[in-house]
Design a protein around this motif. Sequence first.
Motif, PDB file in Angstrom:
ATOM      1  N   ARG A  98      30.334  32.627  32.268  1.00 54.17           N
ATOM      2  CA  ARG A  98      31.470  32.230  33.101  1.00 54.17           C
ATOM      3  C   ARG A  98      31.885  33.372  34.021  1.00 54.17           C
ATOM      4  O   ARG A  98      31.719  34.549  33.686  1.00 54.17           O
ATOM      5  N   PRO A  99      32.480  33.050  35.177  1.00 53.68           N
ATOM      6  CA  PRO A  99      32.912  34.098  36.119  1.00 53.68           C
ATOM      7  C   PRO A  99      34.071  34.928  35.591  1.00 53.68           C
ATOM      8  O   PRO A  99      34.334  36.018  36.123  1.00 53.68           O
ATOM      9  N   ASP A 100      34.751  34.457  34.558  1.00 50.88           N
ATOM     10  CA  ASP A 100      35.878  35.198  34.003  1.00 50.88           C
ATOM     11  C   ASP A 100      35.468  36.593  33.550  1.00 50.88           C
ATOM     12  O   ASP A 100      36.225  37.566  33.707  1.00 50.88           O
ATOM     13  N   VAL A 101      34.281  36.716  32.963  1.00 44.99           N
ATOM     14  CA  VAL A 101      33.830  38.009  32.451  1.00 44.99           C
ATOM     15  C   VAL A 101      33.635  38.998  33.588  1.00 44.99           C
ATOM     16  O   VAL A 101      34.070  40.157  33.519  1.00 44.99           O
ATOM     17  N   VAL A 102      32.971  38.559  34.651  1.00 43.82           N
ATOM     18  CA  VAL A 102      32.754  39.445  35.800  1.00 43.82           C
ATOM     19  C   VAL A 102      34.093  39.888  36.380  1.00 43.82           C
ATOM     20  O   VAL A 102      34.315  41.075  36.659  1.00 43.82           O
ATOM     21  N   GLU A 103      35.007  38.947  36.553  1.00 42.40           N
ATOM     22  CA  GLU A 103      36.314  39.271  37.120  1.00 42.40           C
ATOM     23  C   GLU A 103      37.091  40.209  36.199  1.00 42.40           C
ATOM     24  O   GLU A 103      37.757  41.135  36.659  1.00 42.40           O
ATOM     25  N   GLY A 104      37.017  39.967  34.890  1.00 42.54           N
ATOM     26  CA  GLY A 104      37.715  40.836  33.953  1.00 42.54           C
ATOM     27  C   GLY A 104      37.231  42.275  34.028  1.00 42.54           C
ATOM     28  O   GLY A 104      38.029  43.217  33.997  1.00 42.54           O
ATOM     29  N   ILE A 105      35.908  42.460  34.138  1.00 43.23           N
ATOM     30  CA  ILE A 105      35.338  43.810  34.191  1.00 43.23           C
ATOM     31  C   ILE A 105      35.604  44.466  35.548  1.00 43.23           C
ATOM     32  O   ILE A 105      36.032  45.626  35.626  1.00 43.23           O
ATOM     33  N   VAL A 106      35.372  43.714  36.612  1.00 43.28           N
ATOM     34  CA  VAL A 106      35.545  44.282  37.955  1.00 43.28           C
ATOM     35  C   VAL A 106      37.008  44.656  38.205  1.00 43.28           C
ATOM     36  O   VAL A 106      37.305  45.729  38.748  1.00 43.28           O
ATOM     37  N   SER A 107      37.930  43.783  37.815  1.00 38.40           N
ATOM     38  CA  SER A 107      39.347  44.097  38.040  1.00 38.40           C
ATOM     39  C   SER A 107      39.781  45.313  37.239  1.00 38.40           C
ATOM     40  O   SER A 107      40.601  46.114  37.709  1.00 38.40           O
ATOM     41  N   PHE A 108      39.213  45.471  36.041  1.00 43.89           N
ATOM     42  CA  PHE A 108      39.517  46.672  35.244  1.00 43.89           C
ATOM     43  C   PHE A 108      38.999  47.928  35.937  1.00 43.89           C
ATOM     44  O   PHE A 108      39.720  48.928  36.053  1.00 43.89           O
ATOM     45  N   LEU A 109      37.765  47.880  36.415  1.00 43.07           N
ATOM     46  CA  LEU A 109      37.183  49.049  37.070  1.00 43.07           C
ATOM     47  C   LEU A 109      37.890  49.363  38.388  1.00 43.07           C
ATOM     48  O   LEU A 109      38.024  50.534  38.766  1.00 43.07           O
ATOM     49  N   GLU A 110      38.352  48.311  39.068  1.00 38.92           N
ATOM     50  CA  GLU A 110      39.045  48.521  40.341  1.00 38.92           C
ATOM     51  C   GLU A 110      40.539  48.764  40.156  1.00 38.92           C
ATOM     52  O   GLU A 110      41.267  48.931  41.139  1.00 38.92           O
ATOM     53  N   LYS A 111      40.982  48.748  38.900  1.00 35.69           N
ATOM     54  CA  LYS A 111      42.391  49.032  38.563  1.00 35.69           C
ATOM     55  C   LYS A 111      43.353  48.107  39.328  1.00 35.69           C
ATOM     56  O   LYS A 111      44.327  48.540  39.922  1.00 35.69           O
ATOM     57  N   ARG A 112      43.040  46.809  39.272  1.00 39.07           N
ATOM     58  CA  ARG A 112      43.894  45.807  39.915  1.00 39.07           C
ATOM     59  C   ARG A 112      44.105  44.646  38.944  1.00 39.07           C
ATOM     60  O   ARG A 112      43.339  44.470  37.996  1.00 39.07           O
ATOM     61  N   PRO A 113      45.127  43.826  39.175  1.00 44.35           N
ATOM     62  CA  PRO A 113      45.322  42.651  38.328  1.00 44.35           C
ATOM     63  C   PRO A 113      44.149  41.685  38.489  1.00 44.35           C
ATOM     64  O   PRO A 113      43.616  41.524  39.591  1.00 44.35           O
ATOM     65  N   PRO A 114      43.730  41.035  37.410  1.00 44.90           N
ATOM     66  CA  PRO A 114      42.617  40.085  37.523  1.00 44.90           C
ATOM     67  C   PRO A 114      43.031  38.807  38.232  1.00 44.90           C
ATOM     68  O   PRO A 114      44.197  38.423  38.231  1.00 44.90           O
ATOM     69  N   ASN A 115      42.077  38.155  38.839  1.00 45.25           N
ATOM     70  CA  ASN A 115      42.288  36.866  39.495  1.00 45.25           C
ATOM     71  C   ASN A 115      41.360  35.843  38.832  1.00 45.25           C
ATOM     72  O   ASN A 115      40.336  35.444  39.392  1.00 45.25           O
ATOM     73  N   PHE A 116      41.706  35.432  37.616  1.00 43.62           N
ATOM     74  CA  PHE A 116      40.855  34.532  36.858  1.00 43.62           C
ATOM     75  C   PHE A 116      40.904  33.116  37.423  1.00 43.62           C
ATOM     76  O   PHE A 116      41.937  32.684  37.939  1.00 43.62           O
ATOM     77  N   PRO A 117      39.817  32.383  37.329  1.00 45.31           N
ATOM     78  CA  PRO A 117      39.819  30.982  37.798  1.00 45.31           C
ATOM     79  C   PRO A 117      40.668  30.113  36.882  1.00 45.31           C
ATOM     80  O   PRO A 117      40.947  30.475  35.735  1.00 45.31           O
ATOM     81  N   VAL A 118      41.072  28.941  37.396  1.00 47.84           N
ATOM     82  CA  VAL A 118      41.868  28.024  36.589  1.00 47.84           C
ATOM     83  C   VAL A 118      41.014  27.489  35.447  1.00 47.84           C
ATOM     84  O   VAL A 118      39.783  27.522  35.477  1.00 47.84           O
ATOM     85  N   LEU A 119      41.691  26.980  34.428  1.00 49.08           N
ATOM     86  CA  LEU A 119      41.018  26.445  33.259  1.00 49.08           C
ATOM     87  C   LEU A 119      40.278  25.165  33.612  1.00 49.08           C
ATOM     88  O   LEU A 119      40.835  24.240  34.200  1.00 49.08           O
ATOM     89  N   GLN A 120      38.991  25.138  33.268  1.00 49.87           N
ATOM     90  CA  GLN A 120      38.159  23.983  33.581  1.00 49.87           C
ATOM     91  C   GLN A 120      38.147  22.981  32.438  1.00 49.87           C
ATOM     92  O   GLN A 120      38.323  23.349  31.274  1.00 49.87           O
ATOM     93  N   GLU A 121      37.959  21.715  32.768  1.00 48.49           N
ATOM     94  CA  GLU A 121      37.818  20.681  31.736  1.00 48.49           C
ATOM     95  C   GLU A 121      36.537  20.920  30.946  1.00 48.49           C
ATOM     96  O   GLU A 121      35.560  21.456  31.454  1.00 48.49           O
ATOM     97  N   GLY A 122      36.548  20.496  29.688  1.00 48.62           N
ATOM     98  CA  GLY A 122      35.338  20.542  28.892  1.00 48.62           C
ATOM     99  C   GLY A 122      35.155  21.791  28.070  1.00 48.62           C
ATOM    100  O   GLY A 122      34.175  21.917  27.325  1.00 48.62           O
ATOM    101  N   LEU A 123      36.070  22.762  28.170  1.00 51.42           N
ATOM    102  CA  LEU A 123      35.944  23.970  27.360  1.00 51.42           C
ATOM    103  C   LEU A 123      36.377  23.677  25.934  1.00 51.42           C
ATOM    104  O   LEU A 123      37.298  22.901  25.698  1.00 51.42           O
TER     105      LEU A 123
END
Length: 281
Positions: free
Chosen positions: A256-281
């Motif tokens: 899922r893109p959440d992992v990439v965003e979580g890591i990149v936002s941490f490294l860039e020292k900014r708040p994460p911009n996670f996608p909305v919750l998708q159906e089917g999880l």
Amino acid sequence: MASDEAGSDGGGDAVRYEVTAAGVAVVTLNRPDRLNTWGSDISSGFYSAMDRAEADPAVRAIVLTGNGRAFCAGAHLGAMATIGDSLGGEDADGPDVSKIVGERHPHFLTTLRKPVIAAVNGACVGIGLTHALMCDVRFAADGAKFATSFSRRGLIAEYGISWILPRLVGLGAAMDLLLSGRTFSADEAARLGLVKDVVAPDRLMAAAMEYAEDLAAHCSPASLAIIKEQTYGDAERDVVDASARAEKLMGESLLRPDVVEGIVSFLEKRPPNFPVLQEGL
């Protein structure tokens, strides 16, 4: 903050529903004249509000509280009297307690994909306590009182409280609270681990909202949904099954893109911009 009201039985304000710009739905039980005791008007509005929050992709966390001096002081005694009229009648199935509880039992809160934070502003008794315990995290106002009360009303440990309470405080403390039905303070609730924090009454909603807004701003909705399902579901699994299932879920999370965003936002020292919750999880 967008505001709306939900309810039935002619009581259109039994439950208030609001959504903040930060993505937190605030659900308020709104029968302060009767200490927000649980009846059909509150139950229908409550289910409607929770369904609305669950379905809204803009909502990432939910705060549940009560208006006035109580969170929920148990079942509405007027409704209880109506149910009692059927005792000893010809109905082979016995009294229809669903008229009080409504269409769902409190444990449905554990099945929601979004975190539910209880802000316990006052008396939290009986079915009100059961609902609070089925929330994921609890804050309490200093001076709030809690009680199971069931044994003192000739009742039993209702609607899942005998499942959730020992998991929160341990078997010994749960047996004390259930058997005695005694009233206990917010401070004791905190010592037992029932509530995260006890705060001044005028700080309660701010504390609960700060916590909820932090989840909304910094936590992946997909992660929150899956962690909730894991935690409640694993209570019924052995450790081998739970660990194997976690490994499978971990593999899925890496896609899922959440992992990439979580890591990149941490490294860039900014708040994460996670996608909305998708159906089917």
